[in-house]
Design an enzyme around this catalytic site. Structure first.
Site, PDB file in Angstrom:
ATOM      1  N   GLU A 148      10.055  15.554  15.353  1.00  0.00           N
ATOM      2  CA  GLU A 148      10.440  15.422  13.946  1.00  0.00           C
ATOM      3  C   GLU A 148       9.650  16.420  13.101  1.00  0.00           C
ATOM      4  OE1 GLU A 148       9.317  11.782  11.764  1.00  0.00           O
ATOM      5  OE2 GLU A 148      11.410  11.782  11.139  1.00  0.00           O
ATOM      6  N   GLY A 193       7.020   4.797   8.210  1.00  0.00           N
ATOM      7  CA  GLY A 193       6.206   5.998   8.338  1.00  0.00           C
ATOM      8  C   GLY A 193       6.439   6.648   9.682  1.00  0.00           C
ATOM      9  N   SER A 194       5.429   7.354  10.156  1.00  0.00           N
ATOM     10  CA  SER A 194       5.590   8.107  11.402  1.00  0.00           C
ATOM     11  C   SER A 194       5.540   7.176  12.619  1.00  0.00           C
ATOM     12  CB  SER A 194       4.489   9.148  11.511  1.00  0.00           C
ATOM     13  OG  SER A 194       3.236   8.503  11.512  1.00  0.00           O
ATOM     14  N   THR A 195       6.162   7.610  13.687  1.00  0.00           N
ATOM     15  CA  THR A 195       6.142   6.851  14.941  1.00  0.00           C
ATOM     16  C   THR A 195       4.712   6.740  15.466  1.00  0.00           C
ATOM     17  OG1 THR A 195       8.410   7.437  15.468  1.00  0.00           O
ATOM     18  CG2 THR A 195       7.004   6.856  17.329  1.00  0.00           C
ATOM     19  N   GLU A 196       3.945   7.812  15.272  1.00  0.00           N
ATOM     20  CA  GLU A 196       2.552   7.831  15.729  1.00  0.00           C
ATOM     21  C   GLU A 196       1.751   6.690  15.091  1.00  0.00           C
ATOM     22  OE1 GLU A 196       0.995  11.480  14.314  1.00  0.00           O
ATOM     23  OE2 GLU A 196      -0.965  11.196  15.270  1.00  0.00           O
ATOM     24  N   VAL A 197       1.825   6.573  13.779  1.00  0.00           N
ATOM     25  CA  VAL A 197       1.085   5.505  13.088  1.00  0.00           C
ATOM     26  C   VAL A 197       1.723   4.144  13.381  1.00  0.00           C
ATOM     27  CG1 VAL A 197       0.407   4.603  10.820  1.00  0.00           C
ATOM     28  CG2 VAL A 197       0.173   7.037  11.299  1.00  0.00           C
ATOM     29  N   GLY A 198       3.037   4.101  13.510  1.00  0.00           N
ATOM     30  CA  GLY A 198       3.718   2.853  13.860  1.00  0.00           C
ATOM     31  C   GLY A 198       3.183   2.263  15.158  1.00  0.00           C
ATOM     32  N   CYS A 228      13.860  10.393   6.811  1.00  0.00           N
ATOM     33  CA  CYS A 228      13.742   9.976   8.213  1.00  0.00           C
ATOM     34  C   CYS A 228      15.067  10.129   8.954  1.00  0.00           C
ATOM     35  CB  CYS A 228      13.232   8.548   8.299  1.00  0.00           C
ATOM     36  SG  CYS A 228      14.133   7.445   7.238  1.00  0.00           S
ATOM     37  N   LYS A 237       0.850  -1.205   0.000  1.00  0.00           N
ATOM     38  CA  LYS A 237       0.000   0.000   0.000  1.00  0.00           C
ATOM     39  C   LYS A 237       0.880   1.248   0.000  1.00  0.00           C
ATOM     40  CE  LYS A 237      -1.845   2.922   2.765  1.00  0.00           C
ATOM     41  NZ  LYS A 237      -1.773   4.131   1.916  1.00  0.00           N
ATOM     42  N   GLU A 287       9.860   0.880  10.576  1.00  0.00           N
ATOM     43  CA  GLU A 287      10.904   1.891  10.341  1.00  0.00           C
ATOM     44  C   GLU A 287      10.234   3.234  10.567  1.00  0.00           C
ATOM     45  OE1 GLU A 287      13.922   1.267   9.885  1.00  0.00           O
ATOM     46  OE2 GLU A 287      13.931  -0.807   9.164  1.00  0.00           O
TER      47      GLU A 287
HETATM   48  P1  NAP Z   1       2.383   8.178   8.006  1.00  0.00           P
HETATM   49  O1  NAP Z   1       1.212   9.077   8.129  1.00  0.00           O
HETATM   50  O2  NAP Z   1       2.806   7.399   9.176  1.00  0.00           O
HETATM   51  O3  NAP Z   1       2.047   7.267   6.749  1.00  0.00           O
HETATM   52  C1  NAP Z   1       2.842   6.208   6.342  1.00  0.00           C
HETATM   53  C2  NAP Z   1       1.972   5.154   5.693  1.00  0.00           C
HETATM   54  O4  NAP Z   1       1.080   4.609   6.673  1.00  0.00           O
HETATM   55  C3  NAP Z   1       1.080   5.695   4.577  1.00  0.00           C
HETATM   56  O5  NAP Z   1       0.962   4.722   3.571  1.00  0.00           O
HETATM   57  C4  NAP Z   1      -0.242   5.896   5.307  1.00  0.00           C
HETATM   58  O6  NAP Z   1      -1.344   5.910   4.456  1.00  0.00           O
HETATM   59  C5  NAP Z   1      -0.263   4.691   6.217  1.00  0.00           C
HETATM   60  N1  NAP Z   1      -1.157   4.806   7.371  1.00  0.00           N
HETATM   61  C6  NAP Z   1      -1.591   5.939   8.003  1.00  0.00           C
HETATM   62  N2  NAP Z   1      -2.402   5.615   9.026  1.00  0.00           N
HETATM   63  C7  NAP Z   1      -2.515   4.263   9.043  1.00  0.00           C
HETATM   64  C8  NAP Z   1      -3.225   3.336   9.867  1.00  0.00           C
HETATM   65  N3  NAP Z   1      -3.978   3.732  10.893  1.00  0.00           N
HETATM   66  N4  NAP Z   1      -3.099   2.015   9.600  1.00  0.00           N
HETATM   67  C9  NAP Z   1      -2.322   1.582   8.577  1.00  0.00           C
HETATM   68  N5  NAP Z   1      -1.646   2.423   7.768  1.00  0.00           N
HETATM   69  C10 NAP Z   1      -1.724   3.744   7.994  1.00  0.00           C
HETATM   70  O7  NAP Z   1       3.725   8.891   7.592  1.00  0.00           O
HETATM   71  P2  NAP Z   1       3.996   9.855   6.393  1.00  0.00           P
HETATM   72  O8  NAP Z   1       3.309  11.122   6.752  1.00  0.00           O
HETATM   73  O9  NAP Z   1       3.644   9.181   5.131  1.00  0.00           O
HETATM   74  O10 NAP Z   1       5.634   9.995   6.427  1.00  0.00           O
HETATM   75  C11 NAP Z   1       6.294  10.838   7.276  1.00  0.00           C
HETATM   76  C12 NAP Z   1       6.801  10.100   8.507  1.00  0.00           C
HETATM   77  O11 NAP Z   1       7.365   8.836   8.157  1.00  0.00           O
HETATM   78  C13 NAP Z   1       7.890  10.802   9.244  1.00  0.00           C
HETATM   79  O12 NAP Z   1       7.637  10.766  10.614  1.00  0.00           O
HETATM   80  C14 NAP Z   1       9.159  10.018   8.922  1.00  0.00           C
HETATM   81  O13 NAP Z   1      10.180  10.034   9.849  1.00  0.00           O
HETATM   82  C15 NAP Z   1       8.662   8.667   8.758  1.00  0.00           C
HETATM   83  N6  NAP Z   1       9.553   7.901   7.843  1.00  0.00           N
HETATM   84  C16 NAP Z   1      10.386   6.974   8.366  1.00  0.00           C
HETATM   85  C17 NAP Z   1      11.246   6.273   7.538  1.00  0.00           C
HETATM   86  C18 NAP Z   1      12.189   5.237   8.062  1.00  0.00           C
HETATM   87  O14 NAP Z   1      12.749   4.490   7.277  1.00  0.00           O
HETATM   88  N7  NAP Z   1      12.403   5.154   9.351  1.00  0.00           N
HETATM   89  C19 NAP Z   1      11.223   6.513   6.171  1.00  0.00           C
HETATM   90  C20 NAP Z   1      10.349   7.467   5.676  1.00  0.00           C
HETATM   91  C21 NAP Z   1       9.522   8.160   6.524  1.00  0.00           C
HETATM   92  P3  NAP Z   1      -1.856   7.318   3.848  1.00  0.00           P
HETATM   93  O15 NAP Z   1      -0.750   7.820   3.015  1.00  0.00           O
HETATM   94  O16 NAP Z   1      -3.030   6.934   3.034  1.00  0.00           O
HETATM   95  O17 NAP Z   1      -2.176   8.213   4.991  1.00  0.00           O
END
Ligand code: NAP
Ligand code: MG
Length: 505
Positions: free
Chosen positions: A409, A256-261, A312, A203, A278
């Site tokens: 962040e 993705g974000s720590t919050e969603v993680g 990230c 996804k 991650e």
């Molecule tokens: P995000 O809101 O956490 O979204 C990441 C993915 O998760 C998207 O595909 C999102 O879908 C999906 N998602 C959101 N809510 C969900 C839920 N309740 N259940 C399942 N999936 C869900 O993060 P982002 O805004 O895309 O990216 C920014 C963040 O990601 C930053 O905090 C960054 O540090 C982190 N990041 C970390 C790494 C790493 O390798 N450590 C790499 C890149 C980014 P939608 O797009 O449809 O909302």
């Protein structure tokens, strides 16, 4: 024109190939076929450089999630993929990497148009990175192995045992990725899972689904059997959440974000899925007093302004020894104000917009919070008046460890610079964070670097460089930056289960 002027060049028209691709009907890849979403709902996709809508993609509902999981399950349990030799898996992964190479120019253009990054960066980082991840992981398909061991099982007089451990593919994997490196993140997830023999449902992020869909076409062309890779565009809260909750999914791999993680980790517990995460970072860059000022300035600019800071591992906390603080900050401000902002397809552009209006507003609100809490903006600090989502490269000084711009962040081109005098003090400050993804140390003193590395709580420590990754180098976070390590041999642990076999002989 540079960042200090407000003029942004026009976004050039995309090539015919890319224009035709973005105009295609919204479809999902399920069981080897491009299908509609039953609800007919779609999601609009924008060009971040202009704010204009460029495409519509399908919004996968629960029904599509069920179909994709069933297809992935069937492909995992029996049929051509389940029967395929590791060497044949390796060959098909290589085939896919060759197709990425063949279509590299188109993929780089598409990635730039959808994410906002420059086509140049996409063509030297994202696209070759995706190709090389598939190539590197292809090699692991034929190198997965188990062990035999001696046991000391008692209680059965005279008994002998043959005992070994086999490594088996974990099964159906749902992979949820963010918008900052859409194609590369898809490759980081799919390549090791497929090498291990898993089947996948990918996804992509709602903002950047286009390169994953193009990759899906290449996956079909490469000849992966139906159901091995399914691609569902959709929203995190619905499509993503349905995958995480689905009893037919064995493992979730999330970036993705720590919050969603955290939400995903909790939700996956109900079905006891394997989970790898991650997550975010707030990576410190530590400049020692002996460091080469020019190298530190260039390094700091690259660490925070690469990909518009949407990385990230971005070097968002800059700790500089008092002795050279003013010189480094002055150089960094010079670099920040000379970076040419513009649309990604324009050749002269050095830094593109942020990915979305929402992200632009989030970054600007962090800059405001920094100012309110007493930080001083010495470069950038504002948006560009333009329909695209541009934020000027920003340097903040007079920062302290309690400020939100130092603790949270931002995920944008904003660095918080702080001075220090004493090594113990900077180690404490660098580790004073919920995150632990990466760090960099800048020095010519080898001994000082070696003494510092073990004291930094981070999954990756760079010395005299930052933001560099390799498929052979494990990647992941300490603390709230995640669970598990991707890449290298380590990633196989995420996509395999160990099976102990104990045979009375
Ligand atoms: P995000 O809101 O956490 O979204 C990441 C993915 O998760 C998207 O595909 C999102 O879908 C999906 N998602 C959101 N809510 C969900 C839920 N309740 N259940 C399942 N999936 C869900 O993060 P982002 O805004 O895309 O990216 C920014 C963040 O990601 C930053 O905090 C960054 O540090 C982190 N990041 C970390 C790494 C790493 O390798 N450590 C790499 C890149 C980014 P939608 O797009 O449809 O909302
Ligand atoms: Mg979202």
């Amino acid at each position: 024109m540079n960042a200090s002027s407000n003029a942004i060049a026009a976004q050039p028209n995309p090539s015919n190939k890319v224009r035709d691709f973005v105009a295609r009907k919204p479809r999902l890849l399920i069981n080897g076929e491009w299908v509609d979403s039953r609800s007919g709902k779609t999601i609009a996709v924008f060009d971040p450089a202009t704010g204009r809508e460029i495409a519509q993609v399908a919004d996968a509902g629960k029904e599509e999630v069920d179909r994709a999981v069933a297809a992935a399950r069937a492909a995992f349990e029996s049929g051509p993929w389940a029967d395929m030799t590791p060497a044949a898996r390796e060959a098909i992964l290589w085939k896919l990497s060759d197709l990425i190479e063949r279509d590299a120019a188109e993929l780089a253009e598409l990635e730039s148009l959808n994410n906002g990054k420059t086509r140049f960066m996409a063509s030297i980082i994202d696209v070759p990175g995706a190709r090389d991840w598939f190539r590197y992981m292809a090699g692991w398909a034929t190198k997965i192995e188990g062990t035999t061991m001696q046991t000391s099982i008692g209680g059965i007089p005279g008994a002998k045992f043959h005992t070994y451990v086999a490594r088996e593919a974990v099964g159906v994997v749902a992979q949820i990725v963010p918008w900052n490196f859409p194609l590369a993140m898809a490759a980081w997830k799919l390549a090791p899972a497929l090498a291990a023999g898993c089947t996948c449902i990918l996804k992509p992020a709602e903002q950047t689904p286009l390169s994953a869909l193009r990759l899906g076409e290449l996956i079909v062309e490469a000849g992966f059997p139906p159901g091995v890779v399914n691609i569902l565009t959709g929203l995190g809260e619905t499509t993503g959440a349905a995958l995480v909750a689905h009893p037919g999914v064995d493992k979730i791999a999330f970036t993705g974000s720590t919050e969603v993680g955290k939400i995903i980790n909790k939700s996956a517990t109900d079905t006891m899925k394997r989970v790898s995460l991650e997550l975010g970072g707030k990576s410190p860059m530590i400049v020692l007093p002996d460091a080469d000022v020019g190298a530190a300035v260039g390094g700091a600019a690259m660490a925070i302004f690469f990909n518009s800071g949407q990385v990230c591992t971005a070097g968002s906390r800059l700790y500089i020894h008092s002795k050279i603080f003013d010189k480094v900050v002055e150089g960094l401000c010079g670099a920040a104000s000379s970076i040419r902002l513009g649309p990604g397809l324009e050749q002269a552009t050095e830094m593109g917009p942020l990915v979305s209006k929402e992200q632009q507003e989030r970054v600007l609100s962090y800059i405001e919070s920094g100012k309110k809490e007493g930080a001083t903006v010495v470069a950038g600090g504002e948006a560009v008046s333009h329909p695209g989502y541009f934020v000027k490269p920003t340097v903040l000084v007079n920062c302290n460890p309690r400020m939100r711009v130092v603790r949270e962040e931002i995920f944008g081109p904003v660095v918080a610079a702080q001075r220090y005098d004493d090594l113990d003090e900077v180690v404490k400050a660098a580790n004073d964070s919920p995150f632990g993804l990466s760090a960099s140390i800048w020095t010519n003193n080898l001994s000082a670097a070696h003494r510092l590395i073990p004291r930094i709580k981070a999954g990756t420590v760079w010395v005299n460089c930052h933001n560099l990754v390799d498929p052979n180098m494990p990647f992941g976070g300490f603390k709230s930056s995640g669970v598990g390590r991707e890449h290298g041999r380590a990633v196989l642990d995420l996509y395999t289960e160990l099976k102990s076999v104990c045979m009375l002989v």
